[in-house]
Scaffold this active site. Structure first.
Site, PDB file in Angstrom:
ATOM      1  N   GLY A  22     -51.061 -42.330   5.248  1.00 49.53           N
ATOM      2  CA  GLY A  22     -51.364 -42.763   6.610  1.00 49.53           C
ATOM      3  C   GLY A  22     -52.710 -43.447   6.770  1.00 49.53           C
ATOM      4  O   GLY A  22     -53.127 -43.740   7.882  1.00 49.53           O
ATOM      5  N   GLN A  23     -53.392 -43.723   5.657  1.00 47.59           N
ATOM      6  CA  GLN A  23     -54.686 -44.417   5.752  1.00 47.59           C
ATOM      7  C   GLN A  23     -54.458 -45.872   6.151  1.00 47.59           C
ATOM      8  O   GLN A  23     -53.630 -46.564   5.551  1.00 47.59           O
ATOM      9  CB  GLN A  23     -55.430 -44.347   4.412  1.00 47.59           C
ATOM     10  CG  GLN A  23     -56.845 -44.896   4.480  1.00 47.59           C
ATOM     11  CD  GLN A  23     -57.629 -44.714   3.181  1.00 47.59           C
ATOM     12  OE1 GLN A  23     -57.063 -44.364   2.133  1.00 47.59           O
ATOM     13  NE2 GLN A  23     -58.924 -44.944   3.251  1.00 47.59           N
ATOM     14  N   THR A  24     -55.160 -46.333   7.166  1.00 45.08           N
ATOM     15  CA  THR A  24     -55.020 -47.721   7.624  1.00 45.08           C
ATOM     16  C   THR A  24     -56.323 -48.498   7.486  1.00 45.08           C
ATOM     17  O   THR A  24     -56.295 -49.714   7.371  1.00 45.08           O
ATOM     18  CB  THR A  24     -54.543 -47.786   9.091  1.00 45.08           C
ATOM     19  OG1 THR A  24     -55.470 -47.083   9.913  1.00 45.08           O
ATOM     20  CG2 THR A  24     -53.151 -47.197   9.240  1.00 45.08           C
ATOM     21  N   VAL A  25     -57.459 -47.813   7.519  1.00 36.93           N
ATOM     22  CA  VAL A  25     -58.760 -48.451   7.262  1.00 36.93           C
ATOM     23  C   VAL A  25     -59.263 -47.858   5.946  1.00 36.93           C
ATOM     24  O   VAL A  25     -59.459 -46.644   5.852  1.00 36.93           O
ATOM     25  CB  VAL A  25     -59.760 -48.195   8.405  1.00 36.93           C
ATOM     26  CG1 VAL A  25     -61.118 -48.785   8.059  1.00 36.93           C
ATOM     27  CG2 VAL A  25     -59.237 -48.774   9.715  1.00 36.93           C
ATOM     28  N   HIS A  45     -63.186 -42.031   6.135  1.00 33.54           N
ATOM     29  CA  HIS A  45     -63.523 -41.500   7.459  1.00 33.54           C
ATOM     30  C   HIS A  45     -62.660 -40.290   7.779  1.00 33.54           C
ATOM     31  O   HIS A  45     -61.593 -40.098   7.207  1.00 33.54           O
ATOM     32  CB  HIS A  45     -63.369 -42.575   8.534  1.00 33.54           C
ATOM     33  CG  HIS A  45     -61.968 -43.092   8.689  1.00 33.54           C
ATOM     34  ND1 HIS A  45     -61.392 -43.973   7.784  1.00 33.54           N
ATOM     35  CD2 HIS A  45     -61.026 -42.855   9.629  1.00 33.54           C
ATOM     36  CE1 HIS A  45     -60.164 -44.247   8.185  1.00 33.54           C
ATOM     37  NE2 HIS A  45     -59.916 -43.584   9.287  1.00 33.54           N
ATOM     38  N   HIS A  75     -61.061 -38.093  11.106  1.00 37.85           N
ATOM     39  CA  HIS A  75     -60.777 -38.041  12.547  1.00 37.85           C
ATOM     40  C   HIS A  75     -61.075 -36.641  13.062  1.00 37.85           C
ATOM     41  O   HIS A  75     -60.615 -35.652  12.480  1.00 37.85           O
ATOM     42  CB  HIS A  75     -59.292 -38.309  12.824  1.00 37.85           C
ATOM     43  CG  HIS A  75     -58.868 -39.712  12.586  1.00 37.85           C
ATOM     44  ND1 HIS A  75     -58.687 -40.619  13.591  1.00 37.85           N
ATOM     45  CD2 HIS A  75     -58.590 -40.372  11.430  1.00 37.85           C
ATOM     46  CE1 HIS A  75     -58.305 -41.777  13.087  1.00 37.85           C
ATOM     47  NE2 HIS A  75     -58.241 -41.653  11.766  1.00 37.85           N
TER      48      HIS A  75
END
Ligand SMILES: [Zn+2]
Length: 138
Positions: free
Chosen positions: A92-95, A99, A101
């Site tokens: 589910g990593q998009t960037v 980081h 959440h």
């Protein structure tokens, strides 16, 4: 990295709504705001994922996350708080800049994470653990 959106936020080439900053980390509001108070804690240095962190960086993100999580709790009184961190696209990593959440949670808020438990026998757990233990640094 020159084309990384989070590196641009750290460098202030893209504006963000910052919450907290220290030597190694920057905490800022997620523009998506799944729930009010949804914050991202990012390393200032570019590191693609958890595997790329050294121990000082990992500790810095954990320290900043705990500090900001307590402030979110005090500011928004959420019923709960999810800490979400993804490594790789299937996760589910998009960037692709490390980081975490910090996501305030409320009953029925629509946030879902399917958790398809397999409940393998104890021998399987022991075998999985042995594979991991053999690869831990000594
Ligand atoms: Zn970056």
């Amino acid at each position: 990295m020159t084309d990384c959106v989070f590196c641009k936020i750290v460098a202030k080439q893209i504006s963000a709504t910052n919450v907290h900053e220290d030597e190694l980390t920057l905490a800022f509001m997620d523009i998506g705001q799944v729930n009010p108070g949804h914050v991202l804690v990012a390393l200032k240095a570019h590191a693609e994922n958890l595997y790329a962190l050294d121990e000082t960086q990992a500790a810095a993100v954990a320290r900043c996350s705990a500090r900001v999580a307590r402030a979110i709790r005090d500011a928004f009184s959420p019923a709960g708080l999810s800490v979400y961190q993804a490594n790789g696209e299937p996760a589910g990593q998009t960037v692709f800049h490390y980081h975490v959440h910090l996501l305030p949670r409320h009953a029925g808020d629509g946030m879902e994470l399917t958790w398809p438990v397999k409940n393998p026998p104890r021998e399987k757990l022991e075998a999985y653990a042995a594979r991991i233990r053999a690869r831990l640094p000594r």
